[in-house]
Design an enzyme around this catalytic site. Sequence first.
Site, mmCIF file in Angstrom:
data_model
loop_
_atom_site.group_PDB
_atom_site.id
_atom_site.type_symbol
_atom_site.label_atom_id
_atom_site.label_comp_id
_atom_site.label_asym_id
_atom_site.label_seq_id
_atom_site.Cartn_x
_atom_site.Cartn_y
_atom_site.Cartn_z
ATOM 1 N N CYS A 114 0.902 -1.126 0.048
ATOM 2 C CA CYS A 114 0.034 -0.035 -0.016
ATOM 3 C C CYS A 114 0.898 1.187 0.115
ATOM 4 C CB CYS A 114 -0.999 0.048 1.269
ATOM 5 S SG CYS A 114 -2.074 -1.443 1.173
ATOM 6 N N HIS A 254 -3.208 7.100 1.764
ATOM 7 C CA HIS A 254 -3.790 5.453 1.259
ATOM 8 C C HIS A 254 -5.128 5.528 1.814
ATOM 9 C CE1 HIS A 254 -4.161 1.421 0.847
ATOM 10 N NE2 HIS A 254 -3.967 1.211 2.195
ATOM 11 N N ASN A 284 -10.272 -0.570 -0.330
ATOM 12 C CA ASN A 284 -8.678 -0.485 -0.312
ATOM 13 C C ASN A 284 -8.059 -1.136 -1.594
ATOM 14 O OD1 ASN A 284 -6.018 -1.020 0.315
ATOM 15 N ND2 ASN A 284 -6.097 -1.302 2.326
#
Length: 327
Positions: A114, A254, A284
Amino acid sequence: MTFEDFKIITTASSVPKRVVDNDELSTMMDTSDEWITQRTGIKRRHVAVTETTSSLATEVAEKLLDQSGLTPADIDLIVVATMSPDYLTPSVGAMVQGNIGADDAIAFDIDAACSGFVYGLKVVRQMLKADHQMRAILIGAETLSKLLDWHDRSTAVLFGDGAAGALISNQPRETGSFISEDLATLGKLGKHLTAGQVGVKSPFVDDDVSYSPFFKMNGHRVYGFAVKNVPESINRALARAKLSIDDIDCFVLHQANERIIEKIAETLGAPMSKFPVNINEYGNTSAASEPILLAELIDQHIIKRGDVVALSGFGGGLTVGTMIIKY
Protein backbone atom coordinates in the site's frame (compact mmCIF):
# COMPACT_ATOMS: atom_id res chain seq x y z
CA MET A 1 21.55 22.51 -17.30
CA THR A 2 20.99 19.79 -14.73
CA PHE A 3 17.67 17.98 -14.58
CA GLU A 4 17.18 16.90 -10.98
CA ASP A 5 13.49 17.07 -10.06
CA PHE A 6 10.18 16.00 -11.45
CA LYS A 7 6.90 17.53 -12.49
CA ILE A 8 3.61 15.65 -12.73
CA ILE A 9 2.34 16.36 -16.24
CA THR A 10 -1.00 14.56 -16.01
CA THR A 11 -2.82 11.81 -14.09
CA ALA A 12 -5.36 9.13 -15.02
CA SER A 13 -7.21 6.15 -13.57
CA SER A 14 -9.06 3.00 -14.61
CA VAL A 15 -11.31 0.69 -12.58
CA PRO A 16 -13.22 -2.50 -13.42
CA LYS A 17 -16.81 -2.14 -14.59
CA ARG A 18 -18.23 -4.63 -12.07
CA VAL A 19 -19.32 -2.96 -8.83
CA VAL A 20 -20.02 -5.00 -5.69
CA ASP A 21 -21.81 -3.15 -2.90
CA ASN A 22 -22.07 -4.10 0.75
CA ASP A 23 -25.57 -5.49 0.37
CA GLU A 24 -24.34 -7.99 -2.22
CA LEU A 25 -21.51 -9.07 0.10
CA SER A 26 -24.05 -9.65 2.86
CA THR A 27 -25.53 -12.47 0.75
CA MET A 28 -22.14 -14.22 0.75
CA MET A 29 -21.02 -13.84 4.36
CA ASP A 30 -22.20 -12.81 7.81
CA THR A 31 -22.03 -9.03 7.39
CA SER A 32 -24.17 -6.02 6.54
CA ASP A 33 -23.93 -2.61 4.94
CA GLU A 34 -24.18 -1.01 8.39
CA TRP A 35 -21.42 -3.21 9.86
CA ILE A 36 -18.99 -2.49 7.02
CA THR A 37 -19.76 1.23 6.72
CA GLN A 38 -19.45 1.94 10.44
CA ARG A 39 -16.09 0.20 10.74
CA THR A 40 -14.46 1.18 7.44
CA GLY A 41 -16.40 3.83 5.54
CA ILE A 42 -16.60 1.49 2.54
CA LYS A 43 -19.91 1.25 0.63
CA ARG A 44 -18.82 -0.52 -2.57
CA ARG A 45 -15.77 -1.68 -4.50
CA HIS A 46 -14.87 -2.45 -8.14
CA VAL A 47 -13.99 -6.07 -8.86
CA ALA A 48 -12.13 -7.39 -11.90
CA VAL A 49 -14.04 -9.89 -14.05
CA THR A 50 -12.41 -9.71 -17.47
CA GLU A 51 -9.82 -7.12 -16.47
CA THR A 52 -6.32 -7.92 -15.21
CA THR A 53 -3.69 -5.87 -13.42
CA SER A 54 -1.86 -5.36 -16.72
CA SER A 55 -4.99 -4.44 -18.69
CA LEU A 56 -5.98 -1.80 -16.11
CA ALA A 57 -2.43 -0.44 -16.02
CA THR A 58 -2.28 -0.37 -19.82
CA GLU A 59 -5.50 1.64 -19.99
CA VAL A 60 -4.02 4.15 -17.54
CA ALA A 61 -0.85 4.46 -19.64
CA GLU A 62 -2.91 5.01 -22.81
CA LYS A 63 -4.95 7.73 -21.11
CA LEU A 64 -1.78 9.45 -19.88
CA LEU A 65 -0.37 9.53 -23.40
CA ASP A 66 -3.63 10.77 -24.89
CA GLN A 67 -4.01 13.54 -22.31
CA SER A 68 -0.40 14.69 -22.63
CA GLY A 69 -0.20 14.58 -26.42
CA LEU A 70 2.93 12.42 -26.17
CA THR A 71 3.64 9.24 -28.11
CA PRO A 72 4.95 5.91 -26.79
CA ALA A 73 8.34 6.81 -28.30
CA ASP A 74 8.54 9.76 -25.90
CA ILE A 75 8.51 7.51 -22.81
CA ASP A 76 11.83 6.51 -21.24
CA LEU A 77 10.70 4.69 -18.11
CA ILE A 78 7.66 2.72 -16.91
CA VAL A 79 7.33 1.68 -13.27
CA VAL A 80 4.33 -0.23 -11.94
CA ALA A 81 3.72 -0.56 -8.20
CA THR A 82 1.73 -3.71 -7.51
CA MET A 83 1.38 -6.61 -5.10
CA SER A 84 -1.00 -8.48 -7.42
CA PRO A 85 0.75 -8.91 -10.80
CA ASP A 86 -0.55 -11.11 -13.60
CA TYR A 87 2.63 -13.22 -13.41
CA LEU A 88 5.81 -13.29 -11.37
CA THR A 89 7.40 -12.72 -14.76
CA PRO A 90 6.98 -10.87 -17.07
CA SER A 91 6.45 -7.84 -14.89
CA VAL A 92 3.32 -5.73 -15.28
CA GLY A 93 5.61 -2.85 -16.29
CA ALA A 94 7.08 -4.91 -19.12
CA MET A 95 3.61 -5.93 -20.27
CA VAL A 96 2.45 -2.29 -20.31
CA GLN A 97 5.58 -1.31 -22.25
CA GLY A 98 4.81 -3.96 -24.86
CA ASN A 99 1.10 -3.19 -24.97
CA ILE A 100 1.55 0.52 -25.70
CA GLY A 101 4.61 0.08 -27.94
CA ALA A 102 7.00 2.15 -25.82
CA ASP A 103 9.92 0.20 -27.24
CA ASP A 104 12.64 2.54 -25.97
CA ALA A 105 11.41 2.58 -22.36
CA ILE A 106 12.85 0.42 -19.61
CA ALA A 107 10.14 -1.10 -17.45
CA PHE A 108 9.82 -2.98 -14.18
CA ASP A 109 7.63 -3.46 -11.08
CA ILE A 110 8.11 -2.60 -7.44
CA ASP A 111 6.21 -4.14 -4.52
CA ALA A 112 5.80 -2.05 -1.39
CA ALA A 113 2.11 -2.98 -1.05
CA CYS A 114 0.00 0.00 0.00
CA SER A 115 3.05 2.29 0.11
CA GLY A 116 3.90 1.34 -3.47
CA PHE A 117 3.00 4.62 -5.18
CA VAL A 118 5.09 6.76 -2.81
CA TYR A 119 7.99 4.31 -3.00
CA GLY A 120 7.57 4.44 -6.79
CA LEU A 121 7.79 8.24 -6.75
CA LYS A 122 11.09 7.89 -4.91
CA VAL A 123 12.41 5.42 -7.49
CA VAL A 124 11.24 7.52 -10.45
CA ARG A 125 12.68 10.72 -9.01
CA GLN A 126 16.07 9.08 -8.52
CA MET A 127 16.08 7.70 -12.06
CA LEU A 128 15.04 11.03 -13.57
CA LYS A 129 18.14 12.72 -12.17
CA ALA A 130 19.96 13.07 -15.48
CA ASP A 131 21.71 15.47 -17.84
CA HIS A 132 18.87 15.28 -20.35
CA GLN A 133 15.10 15.43 -20.32
CA MET A 134 13.30 12.19 -19.53
CA ARG A 135 9.69 11.16 -19.19
CA ALA A 136 8.33 8.39 -16.99
CA ILE A 137 5.01 6.69 -16.38
CA LEU A 138 4.36 5.60 -12.79
CA ILE A 139 1.29 3.44 -12.16
CA GLY A 140 -0.20 1.80 -9.10
CA ALA A 141 -2.29 -1.18 -10.23
CA GLU A 142 -4.01 -3.97 -8.32
CA THR A 143 -6.46 -6.83 -8.73
CA LEU A 144 -6.63 -7.73 -5.06
CA SER A 145 -9.88 -9.65 -5.55
CA LYS A 146 -7.84 -12.67 -6.63
CA LEU A 147 -6.13 -12.68 -3.22
CA LEU A 148 -9.34 -12.68 -1.19
CA ASP A 149 -11.24 -15.43 0.58
CA TRP A 150 -14.71 -14.15 -0.32
CA HIS A 151 -16.23 -15.80 2.75
CA ASP A 152 -13.91 -14.09 5.27
CA ARG A 153 -15.59 -10.87 6.34
CA SER A 154 -12.48 -9.65 8.19
CA THR A 155 -10.69 -9.13 4.86
CA ALA A 156 -13.08 -9.61 1.92
CA VAL A 157 -15.08 -6.47 2.71
CA LEU A 158 -11.99 -4.25 2.67
CA PHE A 159 -10.39 -4.53 -0.74
CA GLY A 160 -11.07 -3.57 -4.34
CA ASP A 161 -9.42 -3.48 -7.76
CA GLY A 162 -8.19 -0.56 -9.86
CA ALA A 163 -5.26 1.34 -11.31
CA ALA A 164 -4.08 4.92 -11.64
CA GLY A 165 -0.90 6.78 -12.34
CA ALA A 166 1.00 9.83 -13.42
CA LEU A 167 3.12 10.91 -16.35
CA ILE A 168 6.19 12.56 -14.89
CA SER A 169 8.97 14.59 -16.50
CA ASN A 170 12.22 15.81 -15.01
CA GLN A 171 12.62 19.57 -14.94
CA PRO A 172 15.39 22.07 -14.22
CA ARG A 173 15.89 22.29 -10.47
CA GLU A 174 14.22 25.67 -10.10
CA THR A 175 10.92 24.30 -11.44
CA GLY A 176 10.96 20.90 -9.79
CA SER A 177 8.01 19.84 -7.68
CA PHE A 178 9.78 17.68 -5.08
CA ILE A 179 9.94 19.18 -1.58
CA SER A 180 10.76 16.40 0.91
CA GLU A 181 10.18 12.75 1.76
CA ASP A 182 10.23 10.16 4.51
CA LEU A 183 10.18 6.41 3.89
CA ALA A 184 10.47 3.56 6.39
CA THR A 185 10.14 -0.22 6.43
CA LEU A 186 9.29 -2.15 9.60
CA GLY A 187 10.00 -5.68 8.39
CA LYS A 188 9.74 -7.19 11.86
CA LEU A 189 6.02 -6.40 11.77
CA GLY A 190 5.46 -7.87 8.29
CA LYS A 191 3.77 -11.01 9.61
CA HIS A 192 0.73 -8.95 10.65
CA LEU A 193 -0.35 -8.45 7.02
CA THR A 194 0.32 -11.14 4.43
CA ALA A 195 -1.12 -12.22 1.09
CA GLY A 196 -0.18 -14.36 -1.89
CA GLN A 197 1.87 -16.95 -0.05
CA VAL A 198 3.77 -18.95 -2.67
CA GLY A 199 4.09 -22.66 -2.11
CA VAL A 200 6.80 -25.03 -3.31
CA LYS A 201 5.73 -27.84 -5.59
CA SER A 202 8.37 -30.46 -6.18
CA PRO A 203 8.88 -34.17 -5.57
CA PHE A 204 11.06 -33.26 -2.58
CA VAL A 205 8.24 -31.59 -0.61
CA ASP A 206 5.68 -33.46 1.52
CA ASP A 207 2.27 -33.50 -0.12
CA ASP A 208 0.52 -32.33 3.05
CA VAL A 209 2.33 -28.96 3.12
CA SER A 210 -0.34 -26.30 2.50
CA TYR A 211 -0.05 -22.64 1.60
CA SER A 212 -2.73 -19.96 1.51
CA PRO A 213 -2.76 -17.24 -1.16
CA PHE A 214 -5.42 -15.25 0.71
CA PHE A 215 -5.06 -12.10 2.78
CA LYS A 216 -4.36 -12.65 6.46
CA MET A 217 -4.34 -9.58 8.67
CA ASN A 218 -4.09 -8.73 12.32
CA GLY A 219 -6.42 -5.74 12.06
CA HIS A 220 -5.68 -4.44 15.56
CA ARG A 221 -1.92 -4.40 15.02
CA VAL A 222 -2.16 -2.86 11.54
CA TYR A 223 -4.50 -0.13 12.85
CA GLY A 224 -2.06 0.64 15.67
CA PHE A 225 0.86 0.75 13.25
CA ALA A 226 -0.95 3.15 10.92
CA VAL A 227 -2.23 5.66 13.47
CA LYS A 228 1.23 5.86 15.08
CA ASN A 229 3.63 5.67 12.16
CA VAL A 230 1.82 7.71 9.52
CA PRO A 231 1.66 10.93 11.58
CA GLU A 232 5.29 10.41 12.57
CA SER A 233 6.31 9.99 8.93
CA ILE A 234 4.38 13.09 7.86
CA ASN A 235 5.91 15.13 10.68
CA ARG A 236 9.43 14.00 9.75
CA ALA A 237 8.84 15.00 6.12
CA LEU A 238 7.47 18.37 7.24
CA ALA A 239 10.46 18.97 9.51
CA ARG A 240 12.90 18.22 6.69
CA ALA A 241 11.08 20.73 4.49
CA LYS A 242 10.81 23.28 7.33
CA LEU A 243 7.04 23.32 6.80
CA SER A 244 4.09 23.12 9.18
CA ILE A 245 0.78 21.29 8.90
CA ASP A 246 -0.81 24.58 7.86
CA ASP A 247 1.49 24.75 4.80
CA ILE A 248 -0.07 21.60 3.30
CA ASP A 249 -3.04 22.26 1.04
CA CYS A 250 -4.11 18.63 0.74
CA PHE A 251 -3.19 15.29 2.31
CA VAL A 252 -3.58 12.38 -0.14
CA LEU A 253 -3.49 9.32 2.10
CA HIS A 254 -3.73 5.64 1.29
CA GLN A 255 -7.41 4.71 1.49
CA ALA A 256 -7.28 1.79 3.90
CA ASN A 257 -9.99 2.74 6.36
CA GLU A 258 -11.82 6.02 6.89
CA ARG A 259 -11.48 5.64 10.67
CA ILE A 260 -7.68 5.42 10.32
CA ILE A 261 -7.62 8.61 8.25
CA GLU A 262 -9.79 10.42 10.82
CA LYS A 263 -7.42 9.36 13.61
CA ILE A 264 -4.35 10.49 11.63
CA ALA A 265 -5.94 13.90 11.02
CA GLU A 266 -6.78 14.20 14.70
CA THR A 267 -3.23 13.28 15.74
CA LEU A 268 -1.77 15.86 13.36
CA GLY A 269 -4.23 18.51 14.54
CA ALA A 270 -5.44 19.13 10.99
CA PRO A 271 -9.05 19.44 9.78
CA MET A 272 -10.61 16.50 7.94
CA SER A 273 -11.38 18.94 5.12
CA LYS A 274 -7.70 18.58 4.16
CA PHE A 275 -8.00 14.77 4.06
CA PRO A 276 -10.29 13.86 1.15
CA VAL A 277 -11.55 10.28 1.05
CA ASN A 278 -12.99 8.10 -1.70
CA ILE A 279 -12.79 4.74 0.06
CA ASN A 280 -16.61 4.58 0.04
CA GLU A 281 -16.48 3.98 -3.73
CA TYR A 282 -13.35 1.86 -4.19
CA GLY A 283 -12.40 0.17 -0.93
CA ASN A 284 -8.71 -0.42 -0.27
CA THR A 285 -6.94 -0.70 -3.64
CA SER A 286 -3.43 -0.88 -2.14
CA ALA A 287 -0.86 0.75 -4.46
CA ALA A 288 -3.64 2.17 -6.64
CA SER A 289 -5.47 4.01 -3.88
CA GLU A 290 -3.37 7.18 -3.68
CA PRO A 291 -3.08 7.74 -7.45
CA ILE A 292 -6.83 7.07 -7.92
CA LEU A 293 -7.59 9.73 -5.31
CA LEU A 294 -4.93 12.08 -6.70
CA ALA A 295 -6.32 11.79 -10.23
CA GLU A 296 -9.86 12.49 -8.99
CA LEU A 297 -8.79 15.54 -6.96
CA ILE A 298 -6.88 17.00 -9.92
CA ASP A 299 -9.76 16.30 -12.30
CA GLN A 300 -12.18 18.01 -9.91
CA HIS A 301 -9.80 21.00 -9.53
CA ILE A 302 -9.58 20.41 -5.79
CA ILE A 303 -5.81 20.11 -6.23
CA LYS A 304 -4.55 22.94 -8.43
CA ARG A 305 -1.17 23.93 -9.84
CA GLY A 306 0.98 25.41 -7.10
CA ASP A 307 -0.71 23.47 -4.28
CA VAL A 308 1.52 21.73 -1.74
CA VAL A 309 0.43 18.11 -1.41
CA ALA A 310 1.48 15.44 1.08
CA LEU A 311 1.09 11.88 -0.22
CA SER A 312 1.36 9.13 2.36
CA GLY A 313 1.07 5.38 1.96
CA PHE A 314 1.13 2.66 4.61
CA GLY A 315 0.56 -1.06 4.76
CA GLY A 316 2.13 -4.40 3.94
CA GLY A 317 5.78 -4.90 4.71
CA LEU A 318 5.04 -3.20 7.01
CA THR A 319 5.88 0.00 5.19
CA VAL A 320 5.14 3.71 5.41
CA GLY A 321 6.13 6.50 3.06
CA THR A 322 5.43 10.21 2.74
CA MET A 323 6.37 12.54 -0.08
CA ILE A 324 5.62 16.26 -0.12
CA ILE A 325 5.40 17.83 -3.56
CA LYS A 326 4.34 21.06 -5.17
CA TYR A 327 1.88 20.12 -7.87
